[in-house]
Design an enzyme around this catalytic site. Structure first.
Site, PDB file in Angstrom:
ATOM      1  N   THR A  33      -6.124  14.919   1.019  1.00  0.00           N
ATOM      2  CA  THR A  33      -5.410  13.925   0.214  1.00  0.00           C
ATOM      3  C   THR A  33      -6.300  13.437  -0.913  1.00  0.00           C
ATOM      4  OG1 THR A  33      -6.176  11.871   1.265  1.00  0.00           O
ATOM      5  CG2 THR A  33      -4.363  13.056   2.354  1.00  0.00           C
ATOM      6  N   ASP A  34      -5.682  12.878  -1.928  1.00  0.00           N
ATOM      7  CA  ASP A  34      -6.489  12.256  -2.973  1.00  0.00           C
ATOM      8  C   ASP A  34      -7.163  10.999  -2.398  1.00  0.00           C
ATOM      9  OD1 ASP A  34      -7.730  11.740  -5.393  1.00  0.00           O
ATOM     10  OD2 ASP A  34      -5.977  12.307  -6.562  1.00  0.00           O
ATOM     11  N   TRP A  35      -8.161  10.512  -3.129  1.00  0.00           N
ATOM     12  CA  TRP A  35      -9.091   9.502  -2.591  1.00  0.00           C
ATOM     13  C   TRP A  35      -8.445   8.120  -2.390  1.00  0.00           C
ATOM     14  CZ3 TRP A  35     -10.778  13.875  -2.142  1.00  0.00           C
ATOM     15  CH2 TRP A  35     -12.126  14.235  -1.959  1.00  0.00           C
TER      16      TRP A  35
END
Ligand SMILES: *[C@@H]1O[C@H](CO)[C@@H](O)[C@H](O)[C@H]1NC(C)=O
Ligand SMILES: *[C@@H]1O[C@H](CO)[C@@H](O)[C@H](O)[C@H]1NC(C)=O
Ligand SMILES: *[C@@H]1O[C@H](CO)[C@@H](O)[C@H](O)[C@H]1NC(C)=O
Ligand SMILES: *[C@@H]1O[C@H](CO)[C@@H](O)[C@H](O)[C@H]1NC(C)=O
Ligand SMILES: *[C@@H]1O[C@H](CO)[C@@H](O)[C@H](O)[C@H]1NC(C)=O
Ligand SMILES: *[C@@H]1O[C@H](CO)[C@@H](O)[C@H](O)[C@H]1NC(C)=O
Ligand SMILES: *[C@@H]1O[C@H](CO)[C@@H](O)[C@H](O)[C@H]1NC(C)=O
Ligand SMILES: *[C@@H]1O[C@H](CO)[C@@H](O)[C@H](O)[C@H]1NC(C)=O
Ligand SMILES: *[C@@H]1O[C@H](CO)[C@@H](O)[C@H](O)[C@H]1NC(C)=O
Ligand SMILES: *[C@@H]1O[C@H](CO)[C@@H](O)[C@H](O)[C@H]1NC(C)=O
Length: 631
Positions: free
Chosen positions: A340-342
């Site tokens: 996933t993105d941060w």
């Protein structure tokens, strides 16, 4: 995004997070089975099957996973940022040691610029040694955001410093040369390898169908087919034909295509949480991802944005089962790692700015509910998070099965085996300075910067300029040292000059906040004051304008009033002067990788998800003049 400390954990235990606290107190193992001296992997005691390179990777994985406890597994599910020590030392900070040795975290992205490759490599080797000190000695995997061009914005791009410096990816797209993209990626791969970077948090294949978006400079432009054809070579260059110990694992992003951000606002921020499809064009944005999957991209990153008005749930893509499992895995057949993105779970402070978790559409869920939703969506790894405690609880109370955790751990560990990290996690630090920024690599980047310039107007074929010795110049955006080196005569008043040379950048509306201010957003037009200021120059002297296009600027007045208009996608002053004077035969060879819109109004009236639909663009995708006699 800060590293969690032991104190944080105590605080959690205090509020009742029983599992995490218990696990922590038991989980400080002494290195027993192996004694590794630095730069030597082999144990002088025993060799367990997962260390045995003669066994198949599946056999090694079976053995390793059977030896791991839940906390060691939980550690694999997180990837977060690390910075090199600011003081130039190669010693690991205490928080880094805690993350690796006590919390078993095993994946990091290197934030920040690298000034000394040798020191970065030594620090990286120390990090691997810390990983080898843990009970099972699982090596660390390091990744990086793009670090080969000019942009520098925490969370998306890093200045090149010691690395070879190229135009941004838009410049590669402007040259439309598949072999050049392969060459770039192959060089970048070698420079990554020299300091132990084995994952690229790119390519970014979002289509720039909404010209205001702050992240267009990391894309390959507006055209789906061009992006698809280039991304294949990009992945090839980083991963190599035979994925192995010379490869960098690519993370293609941001699934399912994050170009269509509502009103052009980025979904790092609360006001930009929606992806929107007024043109009903969702499928179009999948084209580059299909190409990336076919090319074998090892990893894919879904974005923060939540898709509005589609058949999918209106939650951030990383926690969206319809997007990750139904679409990406089942329909498109992607079998690799989904990271996933941060920061989808935990609120954080980045560069002094409060940043709520990007759990768009799931803001009302608790942290642990978000974590469960992400796992149930089918993601393997939580980017920008270090919440092992949540995994311990979810498995502990039966919400998530250990088998579910194992399936992601297996994917993540398999990558480490394939990359050869179990067989030799170290790099040759003494060689790093000679492997990064070699004469050949620097020259290739510098050459590409020059070629990628795109010439939009050239009235009376003013370019290339001749006879420069006798000419006087009014300049903006050019380094005075450089002008002196080139023996270019400058004057401070435009009307005293023979020509003006202006290096400008795409207009944007400054935003507040330490983090947000790096995301250039909003209007693509220069304001009235700035237009008037420039117009006075254009009317006083024939002017050559060069515009750094980090987004598609709306500048019809410059096309009208300047004698010549060049654009670049990240290029040095030296490169600019070589192109302006045709030094060494350099000529601008780029073609626009997107349309240049006429106005903010035209952009506002266009559809976020539809390419090439602003009314009456000033220049079309593919526009680009040559010099006479040059193509
Ligand atoms: C490694 O595996 C091979 C193949 O099974 C085996 O012959 C060898 O004995 C193993 N090595 C060690 C040190 O266990
Ligand atoms: C430099 O930073 C590292 C890691 O943060 C620290 O361990 C070390 O003590 C520092 N060294 C000096 C000389 O300040
Ligand atoms: C880091 O850990 C060492 C050893 O435990 C300790 O002496 C030092 O004070 C710690 N440094 C910081 C900045 O916490
Ligand atoms: C990389 O793998 C090849 C075989 O695939 C092997 O011959 C070589 O020694 C390995 N290199 C390193 C640095 O581990
Ligand atoms: C997102 O879409 C929803 C539903 O259409 C709307 O209520 C909201 O204002 C939009 N924008 C943001 C920033 O949430
Ligand atoms: C979240 O909770 C607030 C306050 O209870 C409510 O107004 C809002 O509709 C909820 N949002 C969602 C997405 O459920
Ligand atoms: C497990 O914990 C989560 C988070 O607190 C909670 O939502 C869930 O209901 C719990 N499940 C069980 C079976 O207790
Ligand atoms: C100007 O150029 C010189 C020579 O290329 C370089 O050393 C210097 O750092 C530059 N200064 C700025 C402010 O960019
Ligand atoms: C207009 O633009 C210029 C240059 O981009 C900027 O310095 C200035 O602050 C802007 N003025 C207003 C009123 O926004
Ligand atoms: C350049 O040529 C264009 C098209 O012929 C014209 O519209 C424009 O006014 C000219 N600009 C200058 C500064 O000569």
């Amino acid at each position: 995004m800060g590293i969690r400390t032991r104190n944080d954990r105590k605080k959690q235990a205090f509020v009742g997070f029983f599992f995490a606290a218990t696990a922590l107190s038991k989980a400080v193992p002494a290195p027993k089975s192996y004694k590794h001296s630095a730069f030597t992997l082999r144990s002088d005691t025993e060799v367990l099957p997962y260390r045995n390179a003669s066994l198949t990777i599946d056999e090694r994985l079976d053995d390793l996973i059977s030896r791991m406890n839940l906390q060691e597994k939980a550690g694999q599910l997180f990837q977060s940022s690390l910075n090199l020590p600011a003081n130039g030392s190669t010693t690991l900070s205490n928080t880094t040691i805690i993350a690796v040795e006590r919390n078993f975290q095993s994946h990091f992205n290197l934030a920040g610029a690298v000034d000394s490759p040798r020191k970065a490599a030594e620090w990286y080797n120390n990090l691997q040694q810390a990983a080898l000190n843990t009970r099972l000695g699982i090596p660390v995997s390091m990744s990086s955001d793009p670090r080969h061009s000019y942009s520098d914005a925490v969370g998306s791009q890093i200045a090149a410093t010691a690395f070879s410096q190229w135009p941004g990816t838009l410049g590669l797209a402007a040259l439309r040369d598949v072999e050049l993209v392969r060459k770039f990626a192959n060089i970048a791969r070698q420079e990554y390898l020299a300091i132990g970077l084995r994952g690229s948090l790119h390519p970014q294949v979002d289509l720039s169908t909404e010209p205001r978006w702050a992240r267009i400079s990391g894309t390959l432009g507006e055209d789906a087919d061009l992006t698809a054809s280039l991304v294949v070579a990009y992945i090839d260059g980083f991963q190599t034909k035979e994925f192995g110990n010379q490869s960098v694992s690519t993370v293609t992003k941001h699934f399912p295509g994050s170009g269509p951000v509502e009103d052009g606002e980025d979904s790092h921020f609360t006001y930009g949480k929606n992806a929107t499809y007024p043109g009903n064009n969702f499928e179009h944005h999948l084209i580059p991802f299909k190409a990336a999957i076919a090319a074998g991209s090892r990893q894919i990153m879904p974005y923060y944005s939540r898709p509005m008005g589609t058949k999918y749930e209106e939650v951030a893509s990383g926690m969206n089962k319809g997007i990750v499992t139904d679409l990406l895995r089942n329909e498109l057949g992607f079998e690799g790692i989904v990271v996933t993105d941060w920061g989808l779970v935990t609120d954080s402070i980045i560069l002094g700015q409060d940043m709520p978790a990007r759990a768009w559409g799931a803001e009302n869920l608790t942290e642990i509910e978000r974590a469960a939703k992400i796992l149930n969506a089918g993601a393997d790894q939580f980017g920008g998070e270090q919440r092992y405690d949540l995994i311990m609880q979810l498995v502990g109370n039966g919400t998530i099965s250990e088998a579910r955790i194992d399936s992601s751990v297996r994917r993540l560990l398999k990558e480490k085996f394939l990359l050869g990290l179990f067989d030799n996690p170290f790099v040759d630090a003494a060689a790093a300075d000679s492997l990064v920024g070699t004469t050949e690599f620097l020259a290739a980047g510098a050459d590409t910067q020059r070629k990628s310039f795109t010439l939009l107007t050239n009235n009376d074929t003013v370019l290339p300029l001749k006879d420069c010795k006798s000419l006087k110049f009014y300049t903006e955006g050019l380094n005075t040292t450089l002008l002196a080196q080139r023996r270019i005569t400058t004057v401070s008043n435009p009307s005293d000059a023979d020509f003006a040379l202006l290096r400008l950048r795409t207009p944007f509306e400054p935003r507040p906040g330490g983090f947000e201010k790096n995301y250039h957003s909003g209007s693509l037009e220069f304001n009235a004051t700035e237009k008037a200021r420039q117009a006075a120059i254009y009317s006083a002297v024939p002017t050559i304008v060069d515009l750094f296009l980090e987004r598609p600027a709306a500048v019809p007045e410059i096309a009208e009033q300047a004698k010549a208009l060049l654009v670049d996608y990240g290029a040095s002053g030296e490169a600019f002067l070589d192109v302006v004077f045709g030094t060494d035969g350099y000529a601008p060879l780029g073609k626009l990788p997107f349309d240049l819109p006429r106005s903010d109004k035209a952009v506002d009236e266009s559809k976020e998800d539809v390419p090439f639909d602003t009314a009456d663009p000033v220049f079309k995708f593919g526009h680009g003049l040559g010099y006479e006699g040059c193509e």
